[in-house]
Design a protein around this motif. Structure first.
Motif, mmCIF file in Angstrom:
data_model
loop_
_atom_site.group_PDB
_atom_site.id
_atom_site.type_symbol
_atom_site.label_atom_id
_atom_site.label_comp_id
_atom_site.label_asym_id
_atom_site.label_seq_id
_atom_site.Cartn_x
_atom_site.Cartn_y
_atom_site.Cartn_z
ATOM 1 N N PRO A 254 0.328 -3.837 -5.548
ATOM 2 C CA PRO A 254 0.784 -2.985 -6.658
ATOM 3 C C PRO A 254 -0.346 -2.270 -7.376
ATOM 4 O O PRO A 254 -0.090 -1.402 -8.206
ATOM 5 C CB PRO A 254 1.463 -3.991 -7.593
ATOM 6 C CG PRO A 254 0.676 -5.251 -7.402
ATOM 7 C CD PRO A 254 0.285 -5.268 -5.930
ATOM 8 N N LEU A 255 -1.588 -2.624 -7.073
ATOM 9 C CA LEU A 255 -2.732 -2.058 -7.797
ATOM 10 C C LEU A 255 -3.481 -1.004 -7.003
ATOM 11 O O LEU A 255 -4.078 -0.096 -7.589
ATOM 12 C CB LEU A 255 -3.709 -3.174 -8.188
ATOM 13 C CG LEU A 255 -3.197 -4.220 -9.168
ATOM 14 C CD1 LEU A 255 -4.272 -5.263 -9.424
ATOM 15 C CD2 LEU A 255 -2.765 -3.569 -10.474
ATOM 16 N N VAL A 256 -3.491 -1.140 -5.687
ATOM 17 C CA VAL A 256 -4.267 -0.220 -4.845
ATOM 18 C C VAL A 256 -3.352 0.344 -3.762
ATOM 19 O O VAL A 256 -3.000 -0.346 -2.795
ATOM 20 C CB VAL A 256 -5.471 -0.937 -4.201
ATOM 21 C CG1 VAL A 256 -6.262 0.034 -3.333
ATOM 22 C CG2 VAL A 256 -6.362 -1.545 -5.275
ATOM 23 N N PRO A 257 -2.934 1.595 -3.884
ATOM 24 C CA PRO A 257 -2.051 2.202 -2.884
ATOM 25 C C PRO A 257 -2.704 2.287 -1.510
ATOM 26 O O PRO A 257 -3.926 2.322 -1.370
ATOM 27 C CB PRO A 257 -1.784 3.606 -3.456
ATOM 28 C CG PRO A 257 -2.050 3.482 -4.926
ATOM 29 C CD PRO A 257 -3.146 2.478 -5.049
ATOM 30 N N ARG A 258 -1.881 2.376 -0.488
ATOM 31 C CA ARG A 258 -2.312 2.377 0.908
ATOM 32 C C ARG A 258 -3.297 3.505 1.218
ATOM 33 O O ARG A 258 -4.212 3.329 2.055
ATOM 34 C CB ARG A 258 -1.064 2.493 1.807
ATOM 35 C CG ARG A 258 -1.274 2.933 3.245
ATOM 36 C CD ARG A 258 -1.832 1.853 4.131
ATOM 37 N NE ARG A 258 -2.058 2.374 5.465
ATOM 38 C CZ ARG A 258 -1.150 2.377 6.448
ATOM 39 N NH1 ARG A 258 0.051 1.877 6.247
ATOM 40 N NH2 ARG A 258 -1.446 2.865 7.642
ATOM 41 N N PHE A 259 -3.167 4.643 0.562
ATOM 42 C CA PHE A 259 -4.029 5.772 0.931
ATOM 43 C C PHE A 259 -5.510 5.469 0.701
ATOM 44 O O PHE A 259 -6.367 6.077 1.341
ATOM 45 C CB PHE A 259 -3.610 7.058 0.210
ATOM 46 C CG PHE A 259 -3.638 7.020 -1.291
ATOM 47 C CD1 PHE A 259 -4.839 7.147 -1.985
ATOM 48 C CD2 PHE A 259 -2.456 6.879 -2.018
ATOM 49 C CE1 PHE A 259 -4.866 7.142 -3.370
ATOM 50 C CE2 PHE A 259 -2.477 6.870 -3.409
ATOM 51 C CZ PHE A 259 -3.687 6.990 -4.086
ATOM 52 N N HIS A 260 -5.811 4.536 -0.186
ATOM 53 C CA HIS A 260 -7.210 4.191 -0.398
ATOM 54 C C HIS A 260 -7.793 3.483 0.826
ATOM 55 O O HIS A 260 -8.913 3.780 1.249
ATOM 56 C CB HIS A 260 -7.354 3.313 -1.638
ATOM 57 C CG HIS A 260 -7.249 4.051 -2.920
ATOM 58 N ND1 HIS A 260 -8.099 5.083 -3.256
ATOM 59 C CD2 HIS A 260 -6.383 3.928 -3.969
ATOM 60 C CE1 HIS A 260 -7.774 5.554 -4.457
ATOM 61 N NE2 HIS A 260 -6.738 4.872 -4.899
ATOM 62 N N ALA A 261 -7.041 2.564 1.392
ATOM 63 C CA ALA A 261 -7.506 1.874 2.599
ATOM 64 C C ALA A 261 -7.646 2.851 3.755
ATOM 65 O O ALA A 261 -8.618 2.784 4.535
ATOM 66 C CB ALA A 261 -6.546 0.745 2.963
ATOM 67 N N ASP A 262 -6.681 3.764 3.878
ATOM 68 C CA ASP A 262 -6.748 4.763 4.949
ATOM 69 C C ASP A 262 -7.996 5.640 4.813
ATOM 70 O O ASP A 262 -8.664 5.959 5.808
ATOM 71 C CB ASP A 262 -5.496 5.647 4.925
ATOM 72 C CG ASP A 262 -4.248 4.906 5.373
ATOM 73 O OD1 ASP A 262 -4.380 3.912 6.129
ATOM 74 O OD2 ASP A 262 -3.142 5.313 4.969
ATOM 75 N N PHE A 263 -8.313 6.029 3.589
ATOM 76 C CA PHE A 263 -9.471 6.892 3.370
ATOM 77 C C PHE A 263 -10.771 6.184 3.741
ATOM 78 O O PHE A 263 -11.626 6.754 4.429
ATOM 79 C CB PHE A 263 -9.525 7.349 1.911
ATOM 80 C CG PHE A 263 -10.682 8.262 1.612
ATOM 81 C CD1 PHE A 263 -10.618 9.611 1.909
ATOM 82 C CD2 PHE A 263 -11.846 7.773 1.037
ATOM 83 C CE1 PHE A 263 -11.687 10.460 1.650
ATOM 84 C CE2 PHE A 263 -12.918 8.607 0.770
ATOM 85 C CZ PHE A 263 -12.840 9.954 1.085
ATOM 86 N N ILE A 264 -10.919 4.950 3.302
ATOM 87 C CA ILE A 264 -12.135 4.207 3.644
ATOM 88 C C ILE A 264 -12.240 4.032 5.154
ATOM 89 O O ILE A 264 -13.323 4.193 5.738
ATOM 90 C CB ILE A 264 -12.149 2.849 2.925
ATOM 91 C CG1 ILE A 264 -12.191 3.048 1.405
ATOM 92 C CG2 ILE A 264 -13.344 2.005 3.368
ATOM 93 C CD1 ILE A 264 -12.007 1.777 0.601
ATOM 94 N N HIS A 265 -11.123 3.746 5.785
ATOM 95 C CA HIS A 265 -11.100 3.594 7.241
ATOM 96 C C HIS A 265 -11.533 4.870 7.945
ATOM 97 O O HIS A 265 -12.302 4.841 8.924
ATOM 98 C CB HIS A 265 -9.692 3.186 7.670
ATOM 99 C CG HIS A 265 -9.495 3.073 9.141
ATOM 100 N ND1 HIS A 265 -10.396 2.456 9.986
ATOM 101 C CD2 HIS A 265 -8.483 3.511 9.943
ATOM 102 C CE1 HIS A 265 -9.946 2.514 11.228
ATOM 103 N NE2 HIS A 265 -8.806 3.160 11.224
ATOM 104 N N GLU A 266 -11.067 5.998 7.444
ATOM 105 C CA GLU A 266 -11.418 7.288 8.051
ATOM 106 C C GLU A 266 -12.900 7.615 7.869
ATOM 107 O O GLU A 266 -13.527 8.223 8.750
ATOM 108 C CB GLU A 266 -10.570 8.398 7.423
ATOM 109 C CG GLU A 266 -9.094 8.320 7.772
ATOM 110 C CD GLU A 266 -8.254 9.242 6.910
ATOM 111 O OE1 GLU A 266 -8.855 9.946 6.043
ATOM 112 O OE2 GLU A 266 -7.022 9.250 7.055
ATOM 113 N N GLN A 267 -13.474 7.211 6.741
ATOM 114 C CA GLN A 267 -14.831 7.628 6.395
ATOM 115 C C GLN A 267 -15.916 6.669 6.894
ATOM 116 O O GLN A 267 -17.061 7.090 7.089
ATOM 117 C CB GLN A 267 -14.952 7.780 4.878
ATOM 118 C CG GLN A 267 -14.086 8.885 4.290
ATOM 119 C CD GLN A 267 -14.496 10.253 4.786
ATOM 120 O OE1 GLN A 267 -15.673 10.601 4.764
ATOM 121 N NE2 GLN A 267 -13.534 11.039 5.249
#
Length: 300
Positions: A254-267
C-alpha cells in the motif's frame, strides 16, 4: 518468530560502556535462545555511535538496511530498527554461509543521539554511514538487503561504492517521488490517527513526542524530493549500479506502487524482478520463509 517493538526491551541485551575499547559499547550477554549468538554493540562512525547486531560465521557478509516506518495496522516491525525490522532474517538466514549485520541508522533505534533529521542528502549520508560501519567492522566486501528507505540507501551505496558491494536485494524502495506517493505520505503524517496497535509499541521505544516529530520530519524530508526535477531521489544513480541486483515487490504493497519496482528494474542493468502476489510492504516479515530462501539462493 516475529519480534515486536513491545518485546524489544526484553530481548535486547543491556549495553554497557567498555573502558578497554573506547567509544565501543558491548552487550552483557548474547541471545542464544532466540537467534543463536547475536552480538549487540555500538561503534563510533562518522562522529556518531551506530548500533548494530551481528550473527553468523559465514564468509559472506550481509548488511540489513531498515527503512523509516511501517504504518501497517499489524506492526510486525518498525523501520529504523535493525532488530525489529529483520527478526526473521537474524534468526534464520544461514549462519554457516553468512555473517549478518543489522544496523540502526543515526537517529533511529539505539543509534541515538543524535535525533533523526532529513536534509536533502540524508540517503547519501546513511549510505556512507552504512559502508563506513562495515569497514570499521573489518568486512572486506559485503552484500546488501535493503527494505523501504533502506532499499534506497542500498541503491546509493551500490552506485557510489561499487567495488565494495557483492550483491544486493531490495524491496519496497523507490527512486523518485510522485504526487501519488506524496498523498500516501501525508496519510501517515499524524501519528495520533494511527491505530493504537500500531502506535503504542513505538511510543514505548521513542516516546510519543519523538515519534510524532520524527514522522512529521520524515514526511517533509521524503516530500522534498518531489520538488526536484523528475522527483529525483536516486534515479540518476541507477545506471551506475554494477552488482547483481534482485528487486522484490509485493503486489499488495500500500505504500510503494508497482511502477517503482518496474522503473528500478528497467534502469539497473541485469537486475531481476521477483513479484510476490500476496506481499505487502513488510513481505520479508509476513512471508519470512519464502523471502529468506529467495534471498539466500540469490546471494549464493
Amino acid at each position: 518468530m516475529v519480534v515486536r517493538l513491545c518485546s524489544r526491551g526484553g530481548l535486547l541485551p543491556l549495553l554497557l560502556f567498555s573502558p578497554q575499547k573506547p567509544k565501543i559499547y558491548v552487550p552483557t550477554a548474547g541471545r542464544k535462545a532466540a537467534y543463536g549468538t547475536v552480538t549487540s554493540a555500538k561503534v563510533s562512525v562518522n562522529g556518531v555511535h551506530l548500533h548494530y547486531q551481528q550473527t553468523g560465521e559465514g564468509e559472506h557478509a550481509v548488511l540489513l538496511l531498515p527503512g523509516m516506518l511501517d504504518p501497517d495496522p499489524f506492526p510486525m516491525g518498525y523501520s529504523g530498527s535493525g532488530e525489529t525490522d529483520f527478526a526473521p532474517q537474524l534468526k534464520s538466514l544461514n549462519k554457516n554461509l553468512f555473517t549478518v549485520v543489522a544496523w540502526d541508522p543515526r537517529g533511529y533505534g539505539h543509534s541515538r543521539p543524535p535525533d533523526r533529521d532529513f536534509p536533502v542528502d540524508f540517503f547519501e549520508r546513511d549510505a556512507k554511514d552504512a559502508i563506513d560501519l562495515m569497514k570499521t567492522l573489518k568486512f572486506k566486501k559485503i552484500s546488501l538487503l535493503g527494505w523501504s528507505d533502506g532499499g534506497i540507501t542500498a541503491l546509493f551505496a551500490a552506485a557510489k561504492y561499487p567495488s565494495y558491494i557483492n550483491k544486493m536485494v531490495i524491496w519496497g524502495a523507490n527512486a523518485y517521488v510522485t504526487e501519488e506517493d506524496e498523498r500516501i505520505y501525508q496519510g501517515i503524517r499524524d501519528v495520533s490517527k494511527w491505530s493504537e496497535k500500531a502506535r503504542k509499541p513505538l511510543e514505548a521505544l521513542y516516546g510519543y513526542d519523538y515519534l510524532a516529530k520524527t514522522c512529521e520530519k520524515w514526511v517533509d524530508g521524503i516530500g522534498q524530493f518531489k520538488h526536484l526535477p523528475d522527483g529525483n531521489i536516486c534515479r540518476h544513480l541507477l545506471p551506475l549500479v554494477q552488482c547483481p541486483t534482485l528487486i522484490v515487490h509485493g503486489e499488495k504493497d500500500p505504500l510503494v506502487p508497482r511502477f517503482h519496482a518496474d522503473f528500478i528494474h528497467e534502469q539497473v542493468k541485469g537486475s531481476r524482478l521477483h513479484l510476490m502476489p500476496e506481499g505487502k510492504h513488510n513481505l520479508h516479515l509476513r512471508f519470512a520463509n519464502e523471502f529468506n530462501k529467495l534471498a539466500e539462493d540469490f546471494l549464493q
